[in-house]
Design an enzyme around this catalytic site. Structure first.
Site, PDB file in Angstrom:
ATOM      1  N   GLY A  17       6.343  -9.072 -35.458  1.00  0.00           N
ATOM      2  CA  GLY A  17       5.344  -9.900 -34.789  1.00  0.00           C
ATOM      3  C   GLY A  17       4.448 -10.622 -35.781  1.00  0.00           C
ATOM      4  O   GLY A  17       4.877 -11.043 -36.859  1.00  0.00           O
ATOM      5  N   SER A  18       3.159 -10.720 -35.439  1.00  0.00           N
ATOM      6  CA  SER A  18       2.240 -11.603 -36.169  1.00  0.00           C
ATOM      7  C   SER A  18       1.982 -11.219 -37.609  1.00  0.00           C
ATOM      8  O   SER A  18       1.448 -12.031 -38.382  1.00  0.00           O
ATOM      9  CB  SER A  18       0.900 -11.675 -35.419  1.00  0.00           C
ATOM     10  OG  SER A  18       1.081 -12.288 -34.152  1.00  0.00           O
ATOM     11  N   VAL A  19       2.319 -10.011 -38.029  1.00  0.00           N
ATOM     12  CA  VAL A  19       2.088  -9.647 -39.434  1.00  0.00           C
ATOM     13  C   VAL A  19       2.991 -10.440 -40.371  1.00  0.00           C
ATOM     14  O   VAL A  19       2.794 -10.427 -41.591  1.00  0.00           O
ATOM     15  CB  VAL A  19       2.279  -8.123 -39.662  1.00  0.00           C
ATOM     16  CG1 VAL A  19       1.175  -7.334 -39.001  1.00  0.00           C
ATOM     17  CG2 VAL A  19       3.632  -7.653 -39.193  1.00  0.00           C
ATOM     18  N   MET A  20       3.969 -11.182 -39.820  1.00  0.00           N
ATOM     19  CA  MET A  20       4.823 -12.042 -40.643  1.00  0.00           C
ATOM     20  C   MET A  20       4.197 -13.410 -40.898  1.00  0.00           C
ATOM     21  O   MET A  20       4.614 -14.131 -41.811  1.00  0.00           O
ATOM     22  CB  MET A  20       6.181 -12.239 -39.964  1.00  0.00           C
ATOM     23  CG  MET A  20       7.108 -11.047 -40.039  1.00  0.00           C
ATOM     24  SD  MET A  20       7.576 -10.631 -41.733  1.00  0.00           S
ATOM     25  CE  MET A  20       8.468 -12.108 -42.223  1.00  0.00           C
ATOM     26  N   LYS A  21       3.201 -13.792 -40.135  1.00  0.00           N
ATOM     27  CA  LYS A  21       2.636 -15.138 -40.240  1.00  0.00           C
ATOM     28  C   LYS A  21       2.096 -15.479 -41.625  1.00  0.00           C
ATOM     29  O   LYS A  21       2.271 -16.620 -42.091  1.00  0.00           O
ATOM     30  CB  LYS A  21       1.553 -15.327 -39.179  1.00  0.00           C
ATOM     31  CG  LYS A  21       2.108 -15.387 -37.768  1.00  0.00           C
ATOM     32  CD  LYS A  21       1.009 -15.425 -36.717  1.00  0.00           C
ATOM     33  CE  LYS A  21       1.602 -15.439 -35.310  1.00  0.00           C
ATOM     34  NZ  LYS A  21       0.562 -15.352 -34.254  1.00  0.00           N
TER      35      LYS A  21
END
Length: 580
Positions: A299-303
């Site tokens: 999820g968003s921790v890849m952004k």
């Protein structure tokens, strides 16, 4: 009137015996004695080895002298695993003489049902049977006091784990034969086990040693092993993780703490866990080292990686304007949405507000191979190079197979998978000025050599964005810590149910938070995952960030890092929703 008998009148007695007959008898006897003497000489001299071996088979035994298994220590020398003497109880069934009262007492001491003990004592093998392996020393003394004929004891070693369930997924455990089965005990089994010695003896039929035969080979004890784990940090992290899982009625959780300078793993904990000294009726849920073996869509921790690549290639700057209106975007027929409209944002704001739309617009300016190369350099799709069983590689498909919608979803953490351990290591790119570093479970005092993935300038820019994401107006405000500045990214990912992500009624989530502290000169990276929270909150900023906050504060104080903030930053009470 008596009557005399004339024996000489008997024809048999009166007959003369031939001399040769007596000589024959004497000769036969002499010949027999010569044969016996020759046989004795043959046995004693010519065939001595054979008959000696036959005698040894019946009465000589080689006793194994077990080696004392090496200790496992934490970075400060505190014991995580050690061996203690633990007698094992055995019997010669055919020699056992036991009363009903003694059998009842023995069964109680061995913690066996009486019928099971009776079955063991009636074993088909009349010469040997184990009654119970590795009992406590006081129990062994009570059994000896019963003075039961045919019951004996053998000295063995048993492992003890002082840190119990908090460190078991790192340390692991051994079986009754003192062989490593999980964790460090398995990985370094050869080093820890040492080498058994031997003693050649003659035993009587009761199994008692009569005398030693030949030289004794002493055992070589195993080597001690010092880990990078800090038992205080490990215990505290486990406690906070356990409390969060129970409070949020979650299925499970994991936490990883890395030292940014040396690459040492300071803590690695999972919940649910188990007591290594009581392993009966264990489930796979308890045994699994989730931080290393379980992979998820992050999820968003890849952004931050997507934004970092755009900054590195000069496509954007931190202040570049990204219009996310109206809060959704369509890519080849599929719609990507934010949890709520954010309007016009800077690139910094895209990270702070965790905008899927903003991240997608930035990602679609890049080529798939550029994103794939960065993700690969950051360790995704590759098995972590760590001496530990069960570590997995996760999933990152070749860029040539990516469709436009897949490139878009991968930019914000869907369509690829990683373990929590991989996520923790990947964030060293931002903590170490663009370098990814190797990680280790062994204690080290040297600076870990890094491989440059991004420039120091880009890493610094991303760190500032991560600080904003963990500050007022960001999605990870609950990550803030008393006395220390922090930065990090929350993530909330749908869990796959079959081929999809379920509906609003049955949807399940994973909440993440990965970050670092202190933000200007990071010393540690901490990653937290809460699996299937079901008590009303499921955003990573709500369920995982508080564990990050507590763990960071305790770890930095344990390491002696000086606070870089006088007071705790103001935290907005209302949660800021992040996009999925």
């Amino acid at each position: 009137m008596s009557r005399s008998i004339q024996y000489t009148a008997s024809p048999l007695l009166a007959s003369r015996t031939p001399v040769w007959r007596s000589k024959f008898v004497v000769g036969a006897i002499a010949l027999a004695f010569c044969g016996l003497a020759a046989r004795a000489a043959y046995i004693q001299v010519v065939a001595n080895d054979f008959f000696q071996r036959q005698g040894e088979v019946r009465f000589a035994r080689t006793l194994e002298l077990p080696a004392n298994r090496g200790r496992i220590l934490d970075r400060n020398g505190l014991i995580l695993a050690s061996s203690v003497a633990a007698p094992s109880i055995w019997a010669i069934p055919e020699d056992v003489e036991i009363s009903k009262q003694q059998q009842k007492q023995l069964a109680k001491l061995l913690e066996l049902p009486e019928n099971e003990l009776a079955k063991k004592l009636e074993n088909d093998d009349k010469s040997f049977v184990w009654l119970r392996r590795q009992v406590e020393e006081p129990v062994a003394k009570e059994i000896a006091a019963l003075n039961i004929k045919g019951i004996y004891q053998r000295k063995e070693y048993k492992r003890e784990y002082p840190e119990g369930e908090s460190a078991v997924h790192v340390v692991g455990f051994t079986n009754v034969e003192d062989q490593g089965q999980e964790g460090v005990e398995l990985t370094f089994n050869k080093q820890l086990a040492g080498k058994s010695g031997s003693r050649r003896v003659i035993k009587d039929r009761l199994g008692r040693v009569v005398e030693d035969v030949g030289d004794q080979i002493p055992p070589a004890s195993g080597k001690d092993l010092q880990l990078s784990i800090d038992s205080k940090v490990q215990f505290f992290a486990y406690q906070k993780l356990r409390d969060a899982v129970l409070e949020n009625k979650a299925k499970a959780g994991s936490v990883v703490v890395l030292d940014v300078r040396t690459g040492e793993v300071l803590a690695l904990a999972n919940y649910p866990s188990y007591n290594p000294d009581k392993r009966r009726s264990l489930s796979g849920e308890q045994l699994r080292n989730r931080a290393l073996t379980d992979t998820f869509e992050p999820g968003s921790v890849m952004k931050p990686f997507t934004i970092g690549l755009a900054l590195e290639t000069g496509r954007v700057t931190p202040q570049t304007i990204i219009d996310t209106t109206p809060g959704r975007i369509t890519i080849t027929g599929s719609t990507i949405s934010d949890s709520h409209p954010n309007g016009v944002l800077t690139v910094e704001g895209v990270i702070q507000k965790s905008s899927n739309v903003g991240t997608t617009k930035i990602a679609m300016q890049m080529q798939p191979h550029e994103m794939w190369e960065l993700f690969t350099q950051a360790g995704f799709g590759q098995k972590p190079q760590i001496s530990f069983p069960g570590a997995v590689s996760g999933r990152l498909r070749p860029f040539k197979t990516w469709r436009p919608i897949e490139q878009a979803t991968m930019s914000y953490g869907y369509g690829l998978s990683a373990s929590l351990f991989q996520m923790a290591r990947s964030y060293t790119v931002f903590a170490r000025d663009g370098q990814i570093i190797p990680v280790t479970l062994s204690k080290s005092s040297e600076m870990a050599p890094g491989v440059q993935v991004l420039s120091a300038k880009t890493a610094g820019q991303v760190r500032k964005m991560l600080q904003m994401a963990a500050g007022p107006g960001g999605t990870g405000q609950k990550a803030q810590t008393m006395g220390f500045s922090v930065g990090g990214k929350s993530g909330t990912a749908y869990k796959q149910i079959g081929k999809g992500y379920g509906t609003d009624k049955n949807r399940k989530y994973r909440g993440w938070f990965v970050g670092m502290a202190p933000i200007d000169n990071p010393r540690i990276v901490v990653a937290v995952m809460i699996d299937e929270p079901s008590n009303g909150k499921y955003f990573g900023g709500d369920v995982a960030a508080p564990v990050f906050s507590d763990t960071v504060q305790q770890t930095l104080r344990t390491l002696g890092v000086q606070p870089d903030m006088a007071v705790r930053p103001q935290i907005v009470a209302q949660s800021v929703e992040e996009s999925f």
